[in-house]
Design a protein around this motif. Structure first.
Motif, PDB file in Angstrom:
ATOM      1  N   LEU A 174      10.067  25.397  -4.972  1.00 26.56           N
ATOM      2  CA  LEU A 174      10.882  23.919  -5.158  1.00 26.56           C
ATOM      3  C   LEU A 174      10.314  23.015  -4.284  1.00 26.56           C
ATOM      4  N   ILE A 175       9.218  22.107  -4.046  1.00 23.38           N
ATOM      5  CA  ILE A 175       8.725  21.315  -2.817  1.00 23.38           C
ATOM      6  C   ILE A 175       9.059  20.185  -3.645  1.00 23.38           C
ATOM      7  N   ILE A 176      10.087  19.528  -2.433  1.00 20.99           N
ATOM      8  CA  ILE A 176      10.188  17.987  -2.731  1.00 20.99           C
ATOM      9  C   ILE A 176       9.828  17.693  -1.106  1.00 20.99           C
ATOM     10  N   ILE A 177       8.754  15.949  -1.660  1.00 19.65           N
ATOM     11  CA  ILE A 177       7.640  15.654  -0.874  1.00 19.65           C
ATOM     12  C   ILE A 177       8.269  14.132  -0.558  1.00 19.65           C
ATOM     13  N   ASP A 178       8.631  13.536   0.420  1.00 22.95           N
ATOM     14  CA  ASP A 178       8.674  12.103   0.595  1.00 22.95           C
ATOM     15  C   ASP A 178       7.708  11.497   0.752  1.00 22.95           C
ATOM     16  N   ALA A 179       7.030  10.637   0.782  1.00 19.90           N
ATOM     17  CA  ALA A 179       5.365  10.065   1.085  1.00 19.90           C
ATOM     18  C   ALA A 179       6.323   8.460   1.838  1.00 19.90           C
ATOM     19  N   LYS A 180       6.377   9.147   3.302  1.00 19.85           N
ATOM     20  CA  LYS A 180       6.746   8.187   4.378  1.00 19.85           C
ATOM     21  C   LYS A 180       5.306   7.435   5.201  1.00 19.85           C
ATOM     22  N   TYR A 181       5.318   6.237   4.321  1.00 17.02           N
ATOM     23  CA  TYR A 181       4.355   5.131   4.849  1.00 17.02           C
ATOM     24  C   TYR A 181       4.528   4.224   6.176  1.00 17.02           C
ATOM     25  N   TYR A 182       4.586   5.319   7.332  1.00 11.52           N
ATOM     26  CA  TYR A 182       4.941   5.263   8.644  1.00 11.52           C
ATOM     27  C   TYR A 182       3.596   4.948   9.803  1.00 11.52           C
ATOM     28  N   SER A 183       3.640   4.104  10.311  1.00 13.19           N
ATOM     29  CA  SER A 183       2.715   4.544  11.304  1.00 13.19           C
ATOM     30  C   SER A 183       2.730   5.130  12.437  1.00 13.19           C
ATOM     31  N   PHE A 214       0.952  -0.535  -0.071  1.00 13.96           N
ATOM     32  CA  PHE A 214       0.295  -0.062  -0.352  1.00 13.96           C
ATOM     33  C   PHE A 214       0.701   1.311  -0.174  1.00 13.96           C
ATOM     34  N   TYR A 215       2.175   1.293  -0.067  1.00 13.88           N
ATOM     35  CA  TYR A 215       2.676   2.045   0.109  1.00 13.88           C
ATOM     36  C   TYR A 215       3.203   2.648  -0.584  1.00 13.88           C
ATOM     37  N   THR A 216       3.254   2.079  -2.139  1.00 13.07           N
ATOM     38  CA  THR A 216       2.815   2.546  -3.626  1.00 13.07           C
ATOM     39  C   THR A 216       1.733   3.505  -3.748  1.00 13.07           C
ATOM     40  N   ILE A 217       0.866   2.990  -2.930  1.00 10.21           N
ATOM     41  CA  ILE A 217      -0.591   3.388  -3.673  1.00 10.21           C
ATOM     42  C   ILE A 217      -0.542   4.778  -2.914  1.00 10.21           C
ATOM     43  N   TRP A 218      -0.303   4.867  -1.646  1.00 10.13           N
ATOM     44  CA  TRP A 218       0.299   5.695  -0.739  1.00 10.13           C
ATOM     45  C   TRP A 218       0.930   7.264  -1.299  1.00 10.13           C
ATOM     46  N   GLU A 219       1.983   6.597  -2.164  1.00 14.12           N
ATOM     47  CA  GLU A 219       2.879   7.673  -3.046  1.00 14.12           C
ATOM     48  C   GLU A 219       2.202   7.978  -4.312  1.00 14.12           C
ATOM     49  N   PHE A 243       8.022  15.537   4.433  1.00 15.86           N
ATOM     50  CA  PHE A 243       7.873  14.101   4.238  1.00 15.86           C
ATOM     51  C   PHE A 243       6.484  14.029   5.374  1.00 15.86           C
ATOM     52  N   PHE A 244       5.053  13.184   4.359  1.00 18.86           N
ATOM     53  CA  PHE A 244       4.086  13.432   4.435  1.00 18.86           C
ATOM     54  C   PHE A 244       3.886  11.856   4.694  1.00 18.86           C
ATOM     55  N   LEU A 245       3.111  11.424   6.481  1.00 14.18           N
ATOM     56  CA  LEU A 245       2.631  10.231   6.518  1.00 14.18           C
ATOM     57  C   LEU A 245       1.351  10.144   7.517  1.00 14.18           C
ATOM     58  N   PRO A 246       0.522   9.067   6.902  1.00  8.08           N
ATOM     59  CA  PRO A 246      -0.247   9.164   6.942  1.00  8.08           C
ATOM     60  C   PRO A 246      -1.447   9.300   8.524  1.00  8.08           C
ATOM     61  N   GLU A 247      -2.536   9.324   8.542  1.00 11.66           N
ATOM     62  CA  GLU A 247      -3.307   9.963   9.620  1.00 11.66           C
ATOM     63  C   GLU A 247      -4.449  10.240   9.727  1.00 11.66           C
ATOM     64  N   HIS A 248      -5.389   9.138  10.728  1.00 11.48           N
ATOM     65  CA  HIS A 248      -7.123   9.291  10.611  1.00 11.48           C
ATOM     66  C   HIS A 248      -6.874  11.468  11.567  1.00 11.48           C
ATOM     67  N   LEU A 249      -6.846  12.324  11.210  1.00  6.21           N
ATOM     68  CA  LEU A 249      -7.322  13.064  11.879  1.00  6.21           C
ATOM     69  C   LEU A 249      -8.635  13.866  11.423  1.00  6.21           C
ATOM     70  N   ASN A 250      -9.065  15.251  12.521  1.00  7.20           N
ATOM     71  CA  ASN A 250      -9.785  15.341  12.916  1.00  7.20           C
ATOM     72  C   ASN A 250      -9.388  16.940  11.525  1.00  7.20           C
ATOM     73  N   SER A 251      -8.551  16.984  11.015  1.00  6.24           N
ATOM     74  CA  SER A 251      -8.403  18.141  10.459  1.00  6.24           C
ATOM     75  C   SER A 251      -7.311  17.642   8.789  1.00  6.24           C
ATOM     76  N   ILE A 273      -5.995  10.986   6.123  1.00 11.11           N
ATOM     77  CA  ILE A 273      -6.074   9.675   5.565  1.00 11.11           C
ATOM     78  C   ILE A 273      -7.043   9.779   4.251  1.00 11.11           C
ATOM     79  N   ASP A 274      -8.138  10.402   5.108  1.00  6.09           N
ATOM     80  CA  ASP A 274      -9.520  10.231   4.645  1.00  6.09           C
ATOM     81  C   ASP A 274      -9.294  11.016   3.233  1.00  6.09           C
ATOM     82  N   LEU A 275      -8.587  11.947   3.591  1.00  8.21           N
ATOM     83  CA  LEU A 275      -9.220  13.495   2.446  1.00  8.21           C
ATOM     84  C   LEU A 275      -8.138  12.932   1.370  1.00  8.21           C
ATOM     85  N   VAL A 276      -7.184  12.056   1.250  1.00 10.55           N
ATOM     86  CA  VAL A 276      -5.987  12.027   0.537  1.00 10.55           C
ATOM     87  C   VAL A 276      -7.460  10.712  -0.467  1.00 10.55           C
TER      88      VAL A 276
END
Length: 414
Positions: free
Chosen positions: A302-311, A252-257, A347-355, A382-385
């Motif tokens: 320039l903006i550089i983002i690393d999609a980190k699929y970490y808990s 799923f980390y490839t899907i997150w990216e 670094f962008f990580l997934p989380e279930h947030l209210n914001s 993660i719901d927004l994504v």
């Protein structure tokens, strides 16, 4: 149906896990007799629907919200597998040769066809003379002599056609019963909010196949041909009862990216400006490449983002992204420093947030911060994504909000 909910990266006792999932290594044994969930997706196993949520998710919410989230997850993985070129590892799980994916493709066609056309029907057509129904002028003119009165042709006998729905149609009943099971098991995933009653059908699978293949040879309508072929495929498939159906992946980390690339509008062309590392051997340069996950140009910045699929649980256990992740990201920025006015490293990580997002922290190299700069880590809702990915929604404004947030971070607190 019984529902079970898991989160990738979380640990569960053996008693909570169907034995088949341990055998398939969806859960891997860890110390203290616990098992770690290693996949994300949906799995139907006999009378249970099992949802494996991505890392960062929270399942302590209402049951109905969990079902909505499960449907969102299914639609995301389904879109990804249909639109992306799968890598070699993913093909085994999500490729069209996977038996469950083959079945999904067939049922997906059946469902979309049902939504558009409804159940298969056949009409009996009866021809009569001087009866109610649609006038068949071709047959009337061809077979009847008119009376000429005041220069007009008058036909005393009119040929008509009357159509009547056949209620004893076996193909309709076979289609109906397949849809009944489809709605029960998959309806919630495809927004099929409809109820059908099962039809008693005193035919085994072999007889059903004989009827379908005979009808296939008799019909000339393209939709009917395709539908009957799909019904035959389902009945011939030994797993057609949907007792063992799944769409799961340990990647799923490839899907997150990919989702972050889509919603934040990754500019693939910027990869061409990345300086190339090389080996010099016998006066010959052998180049390799730098491939950041996501690059976005904003005027001279320039903006550089690393999609980190970490808990996000790493904060509790002090298991942060390692040095290899940090140095790679810092080097991307350093090698492009002369090409842009400002570079933002994230670094962008997934989380279930209210914001929409939440600041986690920053990383750099002690006493070399001025030279290397910082990487700022954020968790993204993660719901927004998932929703934005499914609807192709542009979230660059959210990205600019995050960048503005980095400008007011107090580095002395690190």
């Amino acid at each position: 149906m019984k529902y079970n909910f898991y989160i990738e990266g979380h640990f569960y006792s053996k008693e909570r896990i169907p034995k088949i999932y341990i055998e398939k290594q969806y859960f891997q044994s860890k110390p203290n007799e616990l098992y770690k969930c290693c996949v994300t997706g949906i799995s139907i196993y006999f009378d249970s629907i099992n949802i494996f949520f991505p890392k960062g998710y929270n399942i302590d919410i209402d049951f109905e919200k969990l079902l909505v989230a499960g449907k969102l997850l299914f639609q995301t993985i389904n879109k990804y597998r249909n639109e992306i070129i799968l890598n070699e590892d993913e093909i085994e799980w999500l490729g069209n040769e996977n038996s469950s994916i083959k079945l999904l493709n067939t049922y997906e066609w059946i469902i979309k066809d049902f939504i558009k056309h409804g159940l298969y029907i056949e009409m009996d057509e009866k021809e009569e003379v001087n009866s109610k129904g649609k006038i068949d002028w071709n047959k009337t003119i061809k077979n009847e002599l008119p009376i000429i009165k005041q220069g007009q042709f008058i036909y005393t006998n009119i040929h008509t056609k009357k159509t009547k729905l056949r209620t004893d149609n076996y193909v309709s009943k076979i289609h109906n019963n397949i849809m009944v099971e489809c709605i029960e098991k998959l309806g919630w995933l495809f927004n099929l909010d409809i109820s059908l009653d099962y039809c008693e059908l005193d035919l085994d699978k072999e007889k059903q196949l004989v009827i379908l293949k005979q009808k296939l040879n008799e019909t000339f309508k393209e939709r009917d041909i395709q539908l009957i072929k799909k019904l035959i495929s389902i009945i011939e498939n030994k797993t057609s009862d949907l007792k063992n159906f799944e769409i799961v992946t340990p990647y799923f980390y490839t899907i997150w990216e990919e989702m972050l690339k889509i919603i934040f509008k990754h500019d693939h062309s910027l990869l061409r400006i990345m300086p190339k590392p090389y080996w010099l051997i016998e006066n010959k340069k052998n180049y390799t490449t730098q491939i950041p996950d996501i690059l976005i140009k904003n005027n001279d910045d320039l903006i550089i983002i690393d999609a980190k699929y970490y808990s996000i649980e790493f904060r509790k256990h002090n298991k942060y992204p390692g040095w290899e992740s940090i140095v790679k990201q810092l080097y991307y920025s350093l090698s492009l420093a002369t090409k842009f006015k400002n570079i933002t490293n994230l670094f962008f990580l997934p989380e279930h947030l209210n914001s929409n997002f939440s600041y986690i922290g920053s990383t750099s190299v002690e006493k070399l911060e001025f030279k290397f700069g910082y990487i700022d880590a954020y968790s993204i809702n993660i719901d927004l994504v998932l929703n934005s990915y499914l609807t192709n929604n542009d979230e660059t404004q959210l990205l600019f909000q995050i960048i503005e947030n980095t400008k007011v971070i107090n580095r002395d607190e690190i």
